[in-house]
Motif scaffolding. Structure first.
Motif, PDB file in Angstrom:
ATOM      1  N   MET A 177       0.829  -1.207   0.000  1.00 40.41           N
ATOM      2  CA  MET A 177       0.000   0.000   0.000  1.00 40.41           C
ATOM      3  C   MET A 177       0.869   1.265   0.000  1.00 40.41           C
ATOM      4  O   MET A 177       0.660   2.176  -0.793  1.00 40.41           O
ATOM      5  N   LEU A 178       1.868   1.317   0.890  1.00 40.84           N
ATOM      6  CA  LEU A 178       2.709   2.510   0.947  1.00 40.84           C
ATOM      7  C   LEU A 178       3.535   2.675  -0.326  1.00 40.84           C
ATOM      8  O   LEU A 178       3.824   3.794  -0.741  1.00 40.84           O
ATOM      9  N   SER A 196     -10.852   8.604   1.002  1.00 37.96           N
ATOM     10  CA  SER A 196      -9.858   7.697   1.575  1.00 37.96           C
ATOM     11  C   SER A 196      -9.776   6.441   0.710  1.00 37.96           C
ATOM     12  O   SER A 196     -10.740   6.088   0.031  1.00 37.96           O
ATOM     13  N   PRO A 197      -8.624   5.753   0.711  1.00 36.32           N
ATOM     14  CA  PRO A 197      -8.471   4.547  -0.110  1.00 36.32           C
ATOM     15  C   PRO A 197      -9.421   3.423   0.307  1.00 36.32           C
ATOM     16  O   PRO A 197      -9.850   2.629  -0.526  1.00 36.32           O
ATOM     17  N   PHE A 244       3.700   1.742  12.584  1.00 35.94           N
ATOM     18  CA  PHE A 244       2.747   0.641  12.433  1.00 35.94           C
ATOM     19  C   PHE A 244       3.179  -0.597  13.216  1.00 35.94           C
ATOM     20  O   PHE A 244       2.352  -1.441  13.529  1.00 35.94           O
ATOM     21  N   ASP A 245       4.486  -0.703  13.496  1.00 33.03           N
ATOM     22  CA  ASP A 245       4.966  -1.886  14.215  1.00 33.03           C
ATOM     23  C   ASP A 245       6.189  -1.538  15.068  1.00 33.03           C
ATOM     24  O   ASP A 245       6.623  -0.381  15.114  1.00 33.03           O
ATOM     25  N   LEU A 274      -2.127  -2.232   7.056  1.00 35.50           N
ATOM     26  CA  LEU A 274      -1.895  -1.747   5.696  1.00 35.50           C
ATOM     27  C   LEU A 274      -2.275  -2.764   4.614  1.00 35.50           C
ATOM     28  O   LEU A 274      -2.506  -2.390   3.470  1.00 35.50           O
ATOM     29  N   ASP A 275      -2.330  -4.022   4.978  1.00 34.39           N
ATOM     30  CA  ASP A 275      -2.693  -5.042   3.993  1.00 34.39           C
ATOM     31  C   ASP A 275      -4.203  -5.164   3.829  1.00 34.39           C
ATOM     32  O   ASP A 275      -4.724  -5.246   2.713  1.00 34.39           O
ATOM     33  N   THR A 276      -4.926  -5.156   4.953  1.00 34.62           N
ATOM     34  CA  THR A 276      -6.385  -5.350   4.906  1.00 34.62           C
ATOM     35  C   THR A 276      -7.158  -4.041   4.981  1.00 34.62           C
ATOM     36  O   THR A 276      -8.352  -3.997   4.666  1.00 34.62           O
TER      37      THR A 276
END
Length: 256
Positions: free
Chosen positions: A1-2, A56-57, A164-165, A187-189
């Motif tokens: 995504m990024l 938003s995406p 994020f982590d 970010l994946d889902t």
């Protein structure tokens, strides 16, 4: 995504580099730049950073014909400590001009975009923004992030580093970040969970300012995050989709 977002910024970066080579990068903004950190401390813990993002995406268009001037006034009148302004166009419907338009409300502005190049930070410094979002994992390494943080601080911008982590948090601290924004979105889902914030806040250190972002929609959630130690909570989607954004913000701040 990024990676997708980074790719979308390439044309803008090419244009900025051309302008830089030809001596057309504007100077640092000379107007008032209210303190982002002090505004949050004054209303925290649990200060609300109200976000303006037309799309938003994950959800597409959030509000048709959203007027940044109206939102800035509504947010300022209803207790926002600061305003997060999306300036990315392709996925969020934003524009850098919104920073100038929304500065009239007198509330500190956080420029939210996919910023990973020094020229993007320099362009932010030429606007009325008080803070700039830097996403840790969009940087190549610690030195890259450290460079962006340093460039931001020179003209008085507060660098907000999003994580994020655990690797992101470690990198942010090594680079000298003292404003940490925990993003609760996968970010994946593109799903959100406040468990992300609940877990990370345990690592907050003295002298750091922490922001909880994504997934907060109700006053009870604001109170929980504040109780855990978050200085501020960034809220976007629920405000943009509310029938009356000002009333929804007043509800989130506890004023209503």
């Amino acid at each position: 995504m990024l990676d997708k977002f980074k790719e979308a910024k390439q044309l803008e970066l090419d244009s900025l580099r051309k302008d830089f080579v030809e001596g057309r990068i504007p100077g640092v903004y000379q107007g008032e730049r209210p303190s982002f950190v002090e505004a949050i401390k004054a209303k925290g813990p649990g200060a609300i950073i109200a976000e303006f993002k037309p799309a938003s995406p994950s959800k597409g268009v959030l509000r048709e014909n959203a007027n940044p001037l109206d939102f800035a006034d509504d947010y300022a009148k209803n207790g926002a400590a600061a305003i997060s302004v999306l300036t990315e166009h392709k996925y969020f419907g934003g524009h850098p001009d919104y920073l100038f338009m929304m500065s009239q409300a007198g509330v500190p502005l956080l420029r939210k975009d996919f910023i990973f190049d020094p020229l993007q930070v320099a362009m932010t410094a030429s606007s009325p923004a008080s803070a700039v979002l830097l996403i840790a994992r969009m940087c190549d390494d610690v030195k890259h992030l450290q460079q962006l943080i340093g460039i931001a601080r020179m003209p008085g911008l507060a660098p907000v580093v999003e994580i994020f982590d655990q690797a992101d948090l470690d990198m942010a601290r090594e680079a000298g970040a003292d404003i940490i924004q925990v993003n609760n979105r996968d970010l994946d889902t593109l799903e959100t969970t406040l468990d992300q914030a609940r877990n990370f806040i345990k690592q907050k250190k003295d002298g750091e300012l922490w922001i909880c972002a994504s997934g907060v929609n109700e006053r009870s959630e604001v109170e929980e995050m504040a109780g855990l130690g978050f200085d501020a909570i960034l809220v976007g989607t629920s405000l943009m989709q509310a029938e009356n954004p000002g009333e929804k913000l007043a509800e989130l701040t506890g004023a209503k």
